[in-house]
Design a protein around this motif. Structure first.
Motif, PDB file in Angstrom:
ATOM      1  N   PRO A 110       3.939  12.851  26.110  1.00 16.10           N
ATOM      2  CA  PRO A 110       3.442  11.470  26.018  1.00 16.10           C
ATOM      3  C   PRO A 110       4.243  10.509  26.898  1.00 16.10           C
ATOM      4  O   PRO A 110       5.479  10.560  26.934  1.00 16.10           O
ATOM      5  N   GLY A 111       3.531   9.660  27.612  1.00 16.85           N
ATOM      6  CA  GLY A 111       4.178   8.683  28.477  1.00 16.85           C
ATOM      7  C   GLY A 111       4.572   9.217  29.835  1.00 16.85           C
ATOM      8  O   GLY A 111       5.087   8.481  30.671  1.00 16.85           O
ATOM      9  N   ARG A 112       4.322  10.510  30.082  1.00 15.57           N
ATOM     10  CA  ARG A 112       4.635  11.114  31.369  1.00 15.57           C
ATOM     11  C   ARG A 112       3.346  11.601  32.036  1.00 15.57           C
ATOM     12  O   ARG A 112       2.340  11.833  31.369  1.00 15.57           O
ATOM     13  N   LYS A 113       3.406  11.773  33.346  1.00 13.73           N
ATOM     14  CA  LYS A 113       2.191  12.180  34.055  1.00 13.73           C
ATOM     15  C   LYS A 113       2.471  13.285  35.068  1.00 13.73           C
ATOM     16  O   LYS A 113       3.558  13.386  35.631  1.00 13.73           O
ATOM     17  N   ALA A 114       1.444  14.106  35.245  1.00 12.52           N
ATOM     18  CA  ALA A 114       1.490  15.204  36.189  1.00 12.52           C
ATOM     19  C   ALA A 114       0.439  14.962  37.268  1.00 12.52           C
ATOM     20  O   ALA A 114      -0.683  14.536  36.976  1.00 12.52           O
ATOM     21  N   LEU A 115       0.796  15.251  38.507  1.00 13.85           N
ATOM     22  CA  LEU A 115      -0.080  15.020  39.650  1.00 13.85           C
ATOM     23  C   LEU A 115      -0.544  16.348  40.234  1.00 13.85           C
ATOM     24  O   LEU A 115       0.260  17.247  40.497  1.00 13.85           O
ATOM     25  N   GLY A 116      -1.849  16.477  40.427  1.00 17.13           N
ATOM     26  CA  GLY A 116      -2.422  17.616  41.120  1.00 17.13           C
ATOM     27  C   GLY A 116      -3.313  17.130  42.249  1.00 17.13           C
ATOM     28  O   GLY A 116      -3.648  15.946  42.318  1.00 17.13           O
ATOM     29  N   PHE A 117      -3.700  18.048  43.130  1.00 14.34           N
ATOM     30  CA  PHE A 117      -4.493  17.680  44.305  1.00 14.34           C
ATOM     31  C   PHE A 117      -5.778  18.515  44.339  1.00 14.34           C
ATOM     32  O   PHE A 117      -5.864  19.530  45.016  1.00 14.34           O
ATOM     33  N   PRO A 118      -6.811  18.108  43.578  1.00 18.09           N
ATOM     34  CA  PRO A 118      -8.052  18.862  43.552  1.00 18.09           C
ATOM     35  C   PRO A 118      -8.818  18.772  44.877  1.00 18.09           C
ATOM     36  O   PRO A 118      -8.630  17.796  45.626  1.00 18.09           O
ATOM     37  N   PRO A 119      -9.647  19.807  45.173  1.00 17.72           N
ATOM     38  CA  PRO A 119      -9.877  20.959  44.297  1.00 17.72           C
ATOM     39  C   PRO A 119      -8.672  21.886  44.283  1.00 17.72           C
ATOM     40  O   PRO A 119      -8.170  22.290  45.326  1.00 17.72           O
ATOM     41  N   THR A 120      -8.224  22.206  43.087  1.00 21.18           N
ATOM     42  CA  THR A 120      -7.096  23.109  42.902  1.00 21.18           C
ATOM     43  C   THR A 120      -7.293  23.839  41.583  1.00 21.18           C
ATOM     44  O   THR A 120      -8.369  23.767  40.981  1.00 21.18           O
ATOM     45  N   TYR A 121      -6.285  24.528  41.128  1.00 25.29           N
ATOM     46  CA  TYR A 121      -6.408  25.370  39.940  1.00 25.29           C
ATOM     47  C   TYR A 121      -6.862  24.534  38.740  1.00 25.29           C
ATOM     48  O   TYR A 121      -6.210  23.548  38.372  1.00 25.29           O
ATOM     49  N   SER A 122      -7.946  24.963  38.112  1.00 22.54           N
ATOM     50  CA  SER A 122      -8.563  24.151  37.057  1.00 22.54           C
ATOM     51  C   SER A 122      -7.760  24.115  35.759  1.00 22.54           C
ATOM     52  O   SER A 122      -8.053  23.303  34.874  1.00 22.54           O
ATOM     53  N   MET A 123      -6.747  24.965  35.626  1.00 21.07           N
ATOM     54  CA  MET A 123      -5.935  24.937  34.406  1.00 21.07           C
ATOM     55  C   MET A 123      -4.940  23.785  34.387  1.00 21.07           C
ATOM     56  O   MET A 123      -4.464  23.414  33.311  1.00 21.07           O
ATOM     57  N   TYR A 124      -4.607  23.205  35.533  1.00 19.86           N
ATOM     58  CA  TYR A 124      -3.594  22.148  35.546  1.00 19.86           C
ATOM     59  C   TYR A 124      -3.946  20.986  34.608  1.00 19.86           C
ATOM     60  O   TYR A 124      -3.122  20.588  33.768  1.00 19.86           O
ATOM     61  N   PRO A 125      -5.153  20.414  34.707  1.00 18.05           N
ATOM     62  CA  PRO A 125      -5.469  19.316  33.780  1.00 18.05           C
ATOM     63  C   PRO A 125      -5.553  19.770  32.331  1.00 18.05           C
ATOM     64  O   PRO A 125      -5.222  18.997  31.417  1.00 18.05           O
ATOM     65  N   LEU A 126      -5.979  21.017  32.097  1.00 20.82           N
ATOM     66  CA  LEU A 126      -6.053  21.501  30.719  1.00 20.82           C
ATOM     67  C   LEU A 126      -4.663  21.688  30.125  1.00 20.82           C
ATOM     68  O   LEU A 126      -4.422  21.370  28.956  1.00 20.82           O
ATOM     69  N   LEU A 127      -3.743  22.191  30.930  1.00 19.89           N
ATOM     70  CA  LEU A 127      -2.360  22.327  30.459  1.00 19.89           C
ATOM     71  C   LEU A 127      -1.751  20.956  30.192  1.00 19.89           C
ATOM     72  O   LEU A 127      -0.982  20.774  29.239  1.00 19.89           O
ATOM     73  N   ALA A 128      -2.089  19.992  31.038  1.00 18.68           N
ATOM     74  CA  ALA A 128      -1.592  18.631  30.831  1.00 18.68           C
ATOM     75  C   ALA A 128      -2.126  18.065  29.517  1.00 18.68           C
ATOM     76  O   ALA A 128      -1.374  17.495  28.714  1.00 18.68           O
ATOM     77  N   SER A 129      -3.428  18.223  29.276  1.00 20.13           N
ATOM     78  CA  SER A 129      -4.008  17.715  28.034  1.00 20.13           C
ATOM     79  C   SER A 129      -3.377  18.383  26.823  1.00 20.13           C
ATOM     80  O   SER A 129      -3.087  17.730  25.814  1.00 20.13           O
ATOM     81  N   GLY A 130      -3.145  19.686  26.922  1.00 25.90           N
ATOM     82  CA  GLY A 130      -2.572  20.414  25.797  1.00 25.90           C
ATOM     83  C   GLY A 130      -1.177  19.965  25.428  1.00 25.90           C
ATOM     84  O   GLY A 130      -0.731  20.159  24.289  1.00 25.90           O
ATOM     85  N   THR A 131      -0.467  19.377  26.388  1.00 33.00           N
ATOM     86  CA  THR A 131       0.892  18.885  26.131  1.00 33.00           C
ATOM     87  C   THR A 131       0.940  17.361  26.089  1.00 33.00           C
ATOM     88  O   THR A 131       2.017  16.777  26.117  1.00 33.00           O
ATOM     89  N   ASP A 132      -0.237  16.727  26.009  1.00 33.18           N
ATOM     90  CA  ASP A 132      -0.344  15.252  25.943  1.00 33.18           C
ATOM     91  C   ASP A 132       0.328  14.587  27.140  1.00 33.18           C
ATOM     92  O   ASP A 132       0.975  13.546  27.027  1.00 33.18           O
ATOM     93  N   THR A 133       0.166  15.222  28.302  1.00 38.26           N
ATOM     94  CA  THR A 133       0.678  14.678  29.559  1.00 38.26           C
ATOM     95  C   THR A 133      -0.499  14.110  30.344  1.00 38.26           C
ATOM     96  O   THR A 133      -1.525  14.769  30.496  1.00 38.26           O
ATOM     97  N   GLU A 134      -0.373  12.905  30.850  1.00 35.43           N
ATOM     98  CA  GLU A 134      -1.446  12.321  31.652  1.00 35.43           C
ATOM     99  C   GLU A 134      -1.597  13.108  32.956  1.00 35.43           C
ATOM    100  O   GLU A 134      -0.611  13.389  33.630  1.00 35.43           O
ATOM    101  N   TYR A 135      -2.830  13.459  33.299  1.00 40.07           N
ATOM    102  CA  TYR A 135      -3.090  14.181  34.549  1.00 40.07           C
ATOM    103  C   TYR A 135      -3.677  13.220  35.563  1.00 40.07           C
ATOM    104  O   TYR A 135      -4.697  12.580  35.318  1.00 40.07           O
ATOM    105  N   VAL A 136      -3.024  13.129  36.707  1.00 47.11           N
ATOM    106  CA  VAL A 136      -3.451  12.224  37.776  1.00 47.11           C
ATOM    107  C   VAL A 136      -3.977  13.070  38.928  1.00 47.11           C
ATOM    108  O   VAL A 136      -3.324  14.029  39.361  1.00 47.11           O
TER     109      VAL A 136
END
Length: 372
Positions: A110-136
C-alpha cells in the motif's frame, strides 16, 4: 453479470481486486500446443532417470521438513550462472512468479507503485494487485521497443518503487540493451526503485547477447530473475530463482513462507542442473526452429519481431482471431495476446513447427489446412 461473479462480489473482497480476472491461457486438448512458451521437447530420458532417482531418495525423508535455506540448490544455481555469484546472491521459489510476488511483498504494498512497460508480461499487474501495490503503465515506441532515454525519463517522472524490465520481453520476444537497465537504475536513484530484469527466456538469446547479471556488482537495488520452466523443460516442477545483492535475499526471507520449497522440488531442480548439457542441446534446436519461423513468416508477407526468446510475435494479420481459430481447428493452439493484428507462437519441435507453418500458409491463402 454471471452467477459466479455475483457470488464473488458478495464476499468482502479487497477493493483493488474487484472486477479483475485471474491469469490464464486456454487449456485445450489439441495435438500441438504452442501457446504458453513451454519447452515442447520434453525432458530427455537420461535427465528423467536422474530426476526420478533424486526424487526417490528425497521421498525417504518426506516426514521431515526440507532444508529451509535450500543451500545445495543455491550453490548449484550460483555455479550455473557464474559471474562471480555465490549462494548468498541466490534465491529460489515455486516459479519465477512466486519470486516476483515475494519481491513485491518486500518492496511494494500500500502506498507504493510498480512500473511496467506494456505490452509486457501480463502477470505484472496481477502480482501488483495481489500485494496491494499500485501498477503504473509506462509506454513503448510504436514498434514496441524501449529506449534508454524513454525508459529513464518515465522512471524520473513517475518515481516508482519497483520497475519491471522484461528481457527478452513477453510477448514481443525482443531483448533490452544493457544501456536501458543502466539508465533505469540511475533514474531510480531518487525514489530508491528496485529494478527487476526478468530474464525468464535468457537461455534462448542470440549468441553474444549479454545478461543483466553483468550489472549486479555495486547495484544493490538490481534484481535479475530467471526460471527453470523454459530452457530446462521444467514448467511442471515450478522452480524460479533470482540473483541479487545478499541484502536483497535477506529482505525476501522476511516474507517467504516457512519451508516454501519442497524436498521434491529441490531434488528435481538439482538433478536438472547436474544434467544441463542434455537440456541445453534442446535449447539450441529450439533456437533453430524460432529463426526458421521468423524467416518463413517474413516470406509469407507477415511481420515477425526479432526474437531472442523461444517464441515469435508476429503481425500483418487482417483478422488474427480468424487465423487463431483456423489453426485451432487444424489442431494447433497458439496465443492471441490481444494486440490488434498480431499473434504469438511458441517455437516447438521441427515437426510441430512444420505443421504450424503449413497450416498458417494455407489459411493465408484462403485454404483449409490439413488437421494435425
Amino acid at each position: 453479470m454471471s452467477e459466479q461473479l455475483e457470488r464473488l462480489n458478495k464476499l468482502p473482497l479487497r477493493a483493488n481486486l474487484r472486477g479483475l480476472s485471474p491469469y490464464g491461457a486456454p487449456q485445450l486438448d489439441v495435438p500441438i500446443l504452442l501457446n504458453v512458451n513451454e519447452n515442447t521437447h520434453g525432458v530427455p530420458d537420461d535427465v528423467q532417470s536422474a530426476i526420478t532417482e533424486a526424487v526417490a531418495k528425497a521421498a525417504t525423508g518426506l516426514n521431515r521438513y526440507p532444508d529451509r535455506e535450500f543451500t545445495e540448490l543455491r550453490e548449484a544455481l550460483a555455479e550455473y550462472l557464474g559471474h562471480g555469484l555465490g549462494p548468498e546472491n541466490l534465491w529460489a521459489a515455486n516459479g519465477s512468479n512466486e519470486v516476483l510476488q515475494q519481491i513485491l511483498q518486500a518492496f511494494g504494498g500500500p502506498g507504493r507503485k510498480a512500473l511496467g512497460f506494456p505490452p509486457t508480461y501480463s502477470m505484472y499487474p496481477l502480482l501488483a494487485s495481489g500485494t496491494d501495490t499500485e501498477y503504473v503503465r509506462g509506454v513503448r515506441a510504436d514498434d514496441y521497443n524501449l529506449s534508454a532515454e524513454s525508459a529513464a525519463g518515465q522512471v524520473r517522472d513517475l518515481a516508482p518503487n519497483i520497475v519491471f524490465l522484461c528481457s527478452p520481453n513477453n510477448p514481443t520476444g525482443t531483448g533490452l540493451g544493457l544501456d536501458v537497465v543502466e539508465a533505469v537504475y540511475e533514474a531510480g536513484e531518487v525514489s530508491q526503485a528496485i529494478v527487476i530484469v526478468d530474464e525468464a527466456y535468457h537461455e534462448f538469446v542470440h549468441d553474444g547477447t549479454p545478461s543483466a547479471l553483468t550489472l549486479l556488482p555495486g547495484r544493490e537495488r538490481l534484481i535479475v530473475s530467471r526460471t527453470m520452466s523454459k530452457a530446462f523443460a521444467l514448467a511442471g516442477a515450478r522452480l524460479g530463482y533470482m540473483a541479487a545483492a545478499p541484502e536483497v535475499t535477506d529482505a525476501i526471507r522476511l516474507v517467504r513462507l516457512p519451508y516454501h520449497l519442497s524436498a521434491v522440488t529441490q531434488a528435481t531442480a538439482l538433478a536438472a542442473l547436474h544434467h544441463r548439457e542434455a537440456l541445453m542441446a534442446d535449447v539450441e534446436d529450439i533456437k533453430i526452429q524460432r529463426d526458421r519461423i521468423v524467416a518463413e513468416l517474413t516470406r509469407m508477407g507477415l511481420t515477425p519481431a526479432a526474437s531472442d526468446s523461444n517464441y515469435v510475435f508476429f503481425g500483418g494479420l487482417e483478422d488474427p482471431h480468424r487465423v487463431w481459430q483456423g489453426l485451432l481447428e487444424a489442431g494447433v493452439l497458439i496465443r492471441d495476446v490481444g494486440i490488434p493484428g498480431h499473434l504469438r507462437v511458441t517455437a516447438g519441435t521441427e515437426t510441430e513447427t512444420t505443421v504450424f507453418l503449413e497450416a498458417l500458409e494455407a489459411l493465408l491463402a484462403g485454404q483449409s489446412p490439413l488437421s494435425a
